[in-house]
Design a protein around this motif. Structure first.
Motif, PDB file in Angstrom:
ATOM      1  N   LYS A  80     -11.208   2.903   3.583  1.00 25.55           N
ATOM      2  CA  LYS A  80     -12.263   3.141   2.588  1.00 25.55           C
ATOM      3  C   LYS A  80     -12.789   4.568   2.705  1.00 25.55           C
ATOM      4  N   LEU A  81     -12.951   5.036   3.961  1.00 27.42           N
ATOM      5  CA  LEU A  81     -13.389   6.426   4.155  1.00 27.42           C
ATOM      6  C   LEU A  81     -12.366   7.391   3.560  1.00 27.42           C
ATOM      7  N   ALA A  82     -11.073   7.118   3.772  1.00 30.07           N
ATOM      8  CA  ALA A  82     -10.019   8.003   3.261  1.00 30.07           C
ATOM      9  C   ALA A  82      -9.974   7.975   1.736  1.00 30.07           C
ATOM     10  N   ASN A  83     -10.088   6.781   1.143  1.00 27.91           N
ATOM     11  CA  ASN A  83     -10.034   6.665  -0.316  1.00 27.91           C
ATOM     12  C   ASN A  83     -11.218   7.351  -0.976  1.00 27.91           C
ATOM     13  N   ASN A  84     -12.360   7.389  -0.285  1.00 31.20           N
ATOM     14  CA  ASN A  84     -13.548   8.067  -0.828  1.00 31.20           C
ATOM     15  C   ASN A  84     -13.580   9.554  -0.463  1.00 31.20           C
ATOM     16  N   THR A  85     -12.452  10.037   0.106  1.00 30.09           N
ATOM     17  CA  THR A  85     -12.284  11.441   0.541  1.00 30.09           C
ATOM     18  C   THR A  85     -13.343  11.874   1.562  1.00 30.09           C
ATOM     19  N   GLU A  86     -13.959  10.933   2.232  1.00 31.44           N
ATOM     20  CA  GLU A  86     -14.959  11.277   3.254  1.00 31.44           C
ATOM     21  C   GLU A  86     -14.294  11.934   4.454  1.00 31.44           C
ATOM     22  N   ILE A  87     -13.091  11.475   4.814  1.00 30.56           N
ATOM     23  CA  ILE A  87     -12.411  12.055   5.970  1.00 30.56           C
ATOM     24  C   ILE A  87     -12.002  13.494   5.679  1.00 30.56           C
ATOM     25  N   VAL A  88     -11.554  13.744   4.447  1.00 33.16           N
ATOM     26  CA  VAL A  88     -11.195  15.117   4.055  1.00 33.16           C
ATOM     27  C   VAL A  88     -12.403  16.032   4.175  1.00 33.16           C
ATOM     28  N   ALA A  89     -13.563  15.536   3.737  1.00 33.62           N
ATOM     29  CA  ALA A  89     -14.796  16.338   3.807  1.00 33.62           C
ATOM     30  C   ALA A  89     -15.192  16.607   5.251  1.00 33.62           C
ATOM     31  N   ILE A  90     -15.039  15.585   6.112  1.00 38.27           N
ATOM     32  CA  ILE A  90     -15.397  15.739   7.528  1.00 38.27           C
ATOM     33  C   ILE A  90     -14.513  16.781   8.194  1.00 38.27           C
ATOM     34  N   SER A 297      -6.209   6.899   8.206  1.00 41.67           N
ATOM     35  CA  SER A 297      -7.055   8.071   7.926  1.00 41.67           C
ATOM     36  C   SER A 297      -6.442   8.995   6.884  1.00 41.67           C
ATOM     37  N   VAL A 298      -5.197   8.715   6.495  1.00 44.87           N
ATOM     38  CA  VAL A 298      -4.523   9.517   5.464  1.00 44.87           C
ATOM     39  C   VAL A 298      -4.583   8.774   4.132  1.00 44.87           C
ATOM     40  N   LYS A 299      -5.038   9.451   3.094  1.00 41.78           N
ATOM     41  CA  LYS A 299      -5.126   8.827   1.777  1.00 41.78           C
ATOM     42  C   LYS A 299      -3.724   8.661   1.191  1.00 41.78           C
ATOM     43  N   ARG A 300      -3.394   7.421   0.794  1.00 45.71           N
ATOM     44  CA  ARG A 300      -2.057   7.135   0.288  1.00 45.71           C
ATOM     45  C   ARG A 300      -2.123   6.687  -1.167  1.00 45.71           C
ATOM     46  N   ARG A 301      -0.965   6.789  -1.826  1.00 48.41           N
ATOM     47  CA  ARG A 301      -0.909   6.421  -3.239  1.00 48.41           C
ATOM     48  C   ARG A 301      -1.230   4.947  -3.449  1.00 48.41           C
ATOM     49  N   MET A 304      -5.730   1.225  -0.009  1.00 47.12           N
ATOM     50  CA  MET A 304      -6.011   0.378   1.142  1.00 47.12           C
ATOM     51  C   MET A 304      -4.957  -0.706   1.324  1.00 47.12           C
ATOM     52  N   GLY A 305      -4.368  -1.195   0.257  1.00 52.56           N
ATOM     53  CA  GLY A 305      -3.389  -2.279   0.338  1.00 52.56           C
ATOM     54  C   GLY A 305      -2.182  -1.897   1.177  1.00 52.56           C
ATOM     55  N   VAL A 306      -1.709  -0.660   1.015  1.00 50.23           N
ATOM     56  CA  VAL A 306      -0.555  -0.186   1.794  1.00 50.23           C
ATOM     57  C   VAL A 306      -0.906  -0.128   3.270  1.00 50.23           C
ATOM     58  N   ASN A 307      -2.112   0.398   3.575  1.00 51.66           N
ATOM     59  CA  ASN A 307      -2.543   0.496   4.965  1.00 51.66           C
ATOM     60  C   ASN A 307      -2.691  -0.881   5.617  1.00 51.66           C
ATOM     61  N   LEU A 308      -3.285  -1.815   4.872  1.00 43.35           N
ATOM     62  CA  LEU A 308      -3.455  -3.169   5.408  1.00 43.35           C
ATOM     63  C   LEU A 308      -2.104  -3.849   5.626  1.00 43.35           C
ATOM     64  N   ALA A 309      -1.182  -3.645   4.676  1.00 43.17           N
ATOM     65  CA  ALA A 309       0.150  -4.252   4.816  1.00 43.17           C
ATOM     66  C   ALA A 309       0.851  -3.707   6.053  1.00 43.17           C
ATOM     67  N   PHE A 310       0.780  -2.378   6.243  1.00 47.00           N
ATOM     68  CA  PHE A 310       1.396  -1.774   7.427  1.00 47.00           C
ATOM     69  C   PHE A 310       0.700  -2.263   8.699  1.00 47.00           C
ATOM     70  N   GLY A 311      -0.626  -2.377   8.633  1.00 43.35           N
ATOM     71  CA  GLY A 311      -1.388  -2.845   9.785  1.00 43.35           C
ATOM     72  C   GLY A 311      -1.026  -4.259  10.180  1.00 43.35           C
ATOM     73  N   ILE A 312      -0.897  -5.136   9.204  1.00 48.35           N
ATOM     74  CA  ILE A 312      -0.517  -6.524   9.482  1.00 48.35           C
ATOM     75  C   ILE A 312       0.889  -6.580  10.082  1.00 48.35           C
ATOM     76  N   LEU A 313       1.797  -5.741   9.554  1.00 48.25           N
ATOM     77  CA  LEU A 313       3.161  -5.690  10.089  1.00 48.25           C
ATOM     78  C   LEU A 313       3.149  -5.257  11.561  1.00 48.25           C
ATOM     79  N   VAL A 314       2.406  -4.204  11.870  1.00 51.68           N
ATOM     80  CA  VAL A 314       2.325  -3.720  13.249  1.00 51.68           C
ATOM     81  C   VAL A 314       1.708  -4.781  14.154  1.00 51.68           C
ATOM     82  N   ALA A 315       0.675  -5.467  13.657  1.00 48.28           N
ATOM     83  CA  ALA A 315       0.007  -6.502  14.453  1.00 48.28           C
ATOM     84  C   ALA A 315       0.971  -7.630  14.798  1.00 48.28           C
ATOM     85  N   PHE A 316       1.759  -8.059  13.820  1.00 46.90           N
ATOM     86  CA  PHE A 316       2.701  -9.152  14.062  1.00 46.90           C
ATOM     87  C   PHE A 316       3.833  -8.718  15.000  1.00 46.90           C
TER      88      PHE A 316
END
Length: 360
Positions: A80-90, A297-301, A304-316
């Motif tokens: 959410k921080l990445a999608n709102n460009t907050e990380i880029v600003a930081i 932390s990297v904004k992707r096309r 959040m869905g892509v990040n969550l999918a990758f996260g679930i894959l890594v967790a499993f």
């Protein structure tokens, strides 16, 4: 002192993690209740025991899923921080990536301390209640321990064996008790068709009893149809429940492992594995936090869905590796220490690799 950035990220870290627990644990309780309510009614489980069971269930399952909840919650709010460009600003304001990562590591430290305290002292008690209820009402009639070909070394001199053991009846079949002298030579051997614990008299009852005593080159044979006697062990020492290591706190588990080593327990790796997993759990919190931050932390096309999918894959994949190496340690001669270290080393290396890519 914590800066505004530290407080902001740390607050989101802990709040999202707490929300994840509050959302998913009640769902787990509802699913479990829907599956088991029929068995609870059929086996007439008292309401107060059901309530205590679900309190223990909450602690037991919460601890089991701690790393997964932590991982997904960090991915969720960091995306959410990445999608709102907050990380880029930081980062554009001159804050280095390592400085940006600091509040995450502080949060991981808080969670790691909490996980350590719970795993070592609170979860064992909950595990005992959880498993006792499960085998009493939900798996009634099923064995919760090894019941065949049981060999146990009581101390340096005494050995016992039974071909089968019935915990409900406290009855063992084809019982032998052997004692060796200081020269490791057989002193005497007791054999019986079965051994039963007579609780009323606090004695053991042997059927078709025979005792063979060795004195030099002479063997003295004694036999009786039935004999009530005493032995330097408890009937439950014949075999431990399968979940016994989970029910012992930090100090009890160390003492238990030492006693089982002394007795020559065949399943000692199972107990040692539980110990090492407890110590590794706080380290897992840091590894998964770093992976989650690096991934999200990297904004992707895909957002959040892509990040969550990758996260679930890594967790499993992490859970898969943990289970595979754990099974190897329990059922073969594979080192329990390596079974715990290898998954953490592999994913620690992955964390460093992803972190370097995220910095670039």
């Amino acid at each position: 002192m914590l800066s505004i950035l530290d407080k902001y990220i740390l607050k989101r870290y802990l709040a999202t993690f707490s929300l994840m627990l509050l959302l998913f644990i009640p769902i787990g309780i509802m699913v479990n209740l829907a599956e088991q309510i029929g068995k609870m009614i059929d086996n007439e489980a008292p309401l107060n025991e059901i309530l205590i069971y679900y309190l223990n269930f909450t602690i037991y399952i919460g601890n089991l899923l701690f790393p997964i909840f932590l991982f997904l919650s960090v991915i969720f709010f960091t995306s959410k921080l990445a999608n709102n460009t907050e990380i880029v600003a930081i980062l554009s304001s001159g804050v280095s990536y390592g400085r940006f990562l600091r509040p995450y590591l502080i949060g991981a430290s808080i969670i790691a301390v909490l996980m350590f305290f719970m795993t070592m002292f609170i979860v064992p008690s909950a595990s005992l209640g959880f498993n006792e209820f499960k085998f009493k009402y939900l798996k009634k009639g099923k064995q919760d321990r090894i019941t065949t070909n049981i060999f146990n070394q009581l101390n340096e001199r005494d050995f016992i064996y039974v071909s089968s053991f019935d915990p409900a009846r406290q009855l063992g079949n084809n019982f032998t008790f052997e004692r060796f002298d200081d020269k490791n030579e057989l002193e005497f051997k007791i054999a019986a068709a079965n051994i039963r614990w007579v609780e009323k008299d606090s004695t053991y009852r042997l059927t078709s009893y025979s005792k063979r005593t060795i004195k030099g080159d002479t063997a003295l044979i004694e036999s009786k149809r039935r004999l009530d006697t005493l032995f330097p062990f408890k009937i439950n020492d014949l075999t431990q429940v399968s979940y016994v290591a989970e029910t012992k706190n930090l100090y009890e588990l160390d003492a238990f492992i030492k006693s089982q080593r002394r007795k020559g327990a065949s399943n000692i790796n199972t107990y040692v594995l539980v110990k090492y997993k407890r110590w590794a759990l706080p380290l897992t919190a840091f590894i998964l936090t770093i992976i989650a931050v690096a991934v999200s932390s990297v904004k992707r096309r895909g957002g959040m869905g892509v990040n969550l999918a990758f996260g679930i894959l890594v967790a499993f994949v992490f859970v898969f590796f943990d289970k595979v190496f754990g099974t190897l340690a329990e059922q073969s001669g594979f080192s329990p220490l390596l079974a715990v270290v290898i998954p953490n080393v592999l994913f620690g290396a992955l964390a460093l690799y992803l972190l370097q890519n995220a910095k670039r």
